[in-house]
Design an enzyme around this catalytic site. Structure first.
Site, mmCIF file in Angstrom:
data_model
loop_
_atom_site.group_PDB
_atom_site.id
_atom_site.type_symbol
_atom_site.label_atom_id
_atom_site.label_comp_id
_atom_site.label_asym_id
_atom_site.label_seq_id
_atom_site.Cartn_x
_atom_site.Cartn_y
_atom_site.Cartn_z
ATOM 1 N N SER A 112 33.821 101.502 36.434
ATOM 2 C CA SER A 112 34.921 100.987 37.265
ATOM 3 C C SER A 112 35.975 102.061 37.402
ATOM 4 O O SER A 112 36.148 102.905 36.502
ATOM 5 C CB SER A 112 35.539 99.755 36.607
ATOM 6 O OG SER A 112 36.769 99.438 37.241
ATOM 7 N N TYR B 78 38.648 96.152 29.010
ATOM 8 C CA TYR B 78 37.741 96.461 30.122
ATOM 9 C C TYR B 78 37.771 97.960 30.461
ATOM 10 O O TYR B 78 36.718 98.583 30.642
ATOM 11 C CB TYR B 78 38.170 95.627 31.332
ATOM 12 C CG TYR B 78 37.251 95.673 32.522
ATOM 13 C CD1 TYR B 78 35.974 95.105 32.470
ATOM 14 C CD2 TYR B 78 37.658 96.278 33.709
ATOM 15 C CE1 TYR B 78 35.145 95.132 33.577
ATOM 16 C CE2 TYR B 78 36.833 96.306 34.826
ATOM 17 C CZ TYR B 78 35.578 95.728 34.755
ATOM 18 O OH TYR B 78 34.754 95.755 35.850
#
Lengths: 245, 82
Positions: A139, A152
């Site tokens: 990401s 995350y």
């Protein structure tokens, strides 16, 4: 170009927006696809849509034993795993100051540790065949950070570091390991935003729109293809120019 | 199955198959890395192949000491007769 006839691809998180787009794209190019995820009925519906060469392989990757079992099941169903797409992941956001250990650990366990375990298990067959593709869906926040996502961001950055180390270990066997780092992608989550919020978000993206799952799937197809055989240990940023890295 | 000749034969078969070398080169004193062209990943894969073939576990510290064909045969024989 970019045909995958005779190849078998395992896609984790295939019940989600990006995962299902990846599975559809690889399948359309001729690959057999193993569809893994926790929502079995969603996977079954996708398999029914794809028809031949689609295999439903449910797995809960928070279980430490699941990755080995999933690779074994995929190999049994498809005769091998030539392409592994580590796409499964979830968020459990919160500011660091208030983040509980279990919220940190749960995200690391699935988004990073399961990807490692799956890669390790899939590598055995790939090394024997002297060919293989491992693709991690990282990401943009793994590179840039994002408030509320320490867990995350750490997992997604970890996926990149792991991929590079692994790429170096297995390059001599014709196995490539790469990551894709998506930016803001239109998903059911972003559908809930107001028009105003969406345009504010798009305003930060030079290419002027949110990404689609298909934008990510196309990048994944490229890295999975024979044509990308000289690319390993890299991160392909697919973010509309939001971060030019 | 567990006698030395049989273990030797099977070890040599695994080495020939995995490293793609001529059988004649796989002597008992041959070193995987120095004589047979193996790299560090090959040696790990060989150990895993031995584990699978002979149904044994070879811990890392023991695996490090297996550098020749004979080392492998001796280790496997010891495990099988233990």
């Amino acid at each position: 170009m970019f045909r995958l006839d005779g190849k078998a691809a395992l896609v984790t998180g295939a019940s989600g927006g990006i995962g299902s787009a990846i599975a559809r794209t690889l399948h359309a190019q001729g690959a057999a696809v193993g569809l893994s995820g926790t929502r079995e009925e969603v996977l079954a519906a996708l398999a029914a849509e794809l028809g031949d060469r689609a295999h439903v392989l449910p797995a809960n990757l928070s279980d430490p034993a699941a990755p080995d079992g999933l690779i074994a099941a995929a190999e049994a169903a498809m005769g091998g795993v030539h392409i592994l797409v580590n796409n499964a992941g979830f968020t459990r956001d919160g500011l660091a100051l208030r983040m509980k250990d279990e919220d940190w650990q749960a995200v690391l366990d699935v988004d990073l540790t399961a990807a490692f375990r799956l890669s390790r298990a899939a590598l055995k067959g790939m090394l024997k065949r002297r060919a293989g593709r491992i693709i991690g869906i990282s990401s943009i926040v793994g590179i840039t950070g994002n408030p509320g996502q320490v867990n995350y961001a750490a997992a997604k950055a970890g996926l990149i570091g792991m991929s590079k180390a692994l790429a170096a270990e297995v390059a001599a066997r014709g196995v490539t390991v790469n990551c894709i780092a998506p930016g803001f992608i239109a998903t059911p989550m972003t559908d809930a935003l107001t028009e105003e919020q969406k345009s504010a978000l798009s305003g930060r993206i030079p290419l002027g729109r949110l990404g689609t799952p298909e934008d990510i799937a196309a990048a994944c197809l490229y890295l999975a293809s024979d044509e990308a055989g000289w690319i390993t240990g890299t991160v392909l940023h697919v973010n509309g120019g939001m971060a030019m890295l | 199955m567990t006698d030395t000749a049989e273990i030797t034969k099977q070890v040599k078969e695994i080495v020939v198959e995995h490293l793609g070398v001529e059988e004649a080169k796989v002597t008992e004193t041959a070193s995987f890395i120095d004589d047979l062209g193996a790299d560090s990943l090959d040696t790990v894969e060989l150990v895993m192949a031995f584990e699978e073939k002979f149904g044994i576990e070879i811990p890392d510290d023991a695996a490090e000491k297996i550098t020749t064909v004979k080392d492998a045969i001796d280790y496997i024989q010891k495990q099988k007769s233990a």
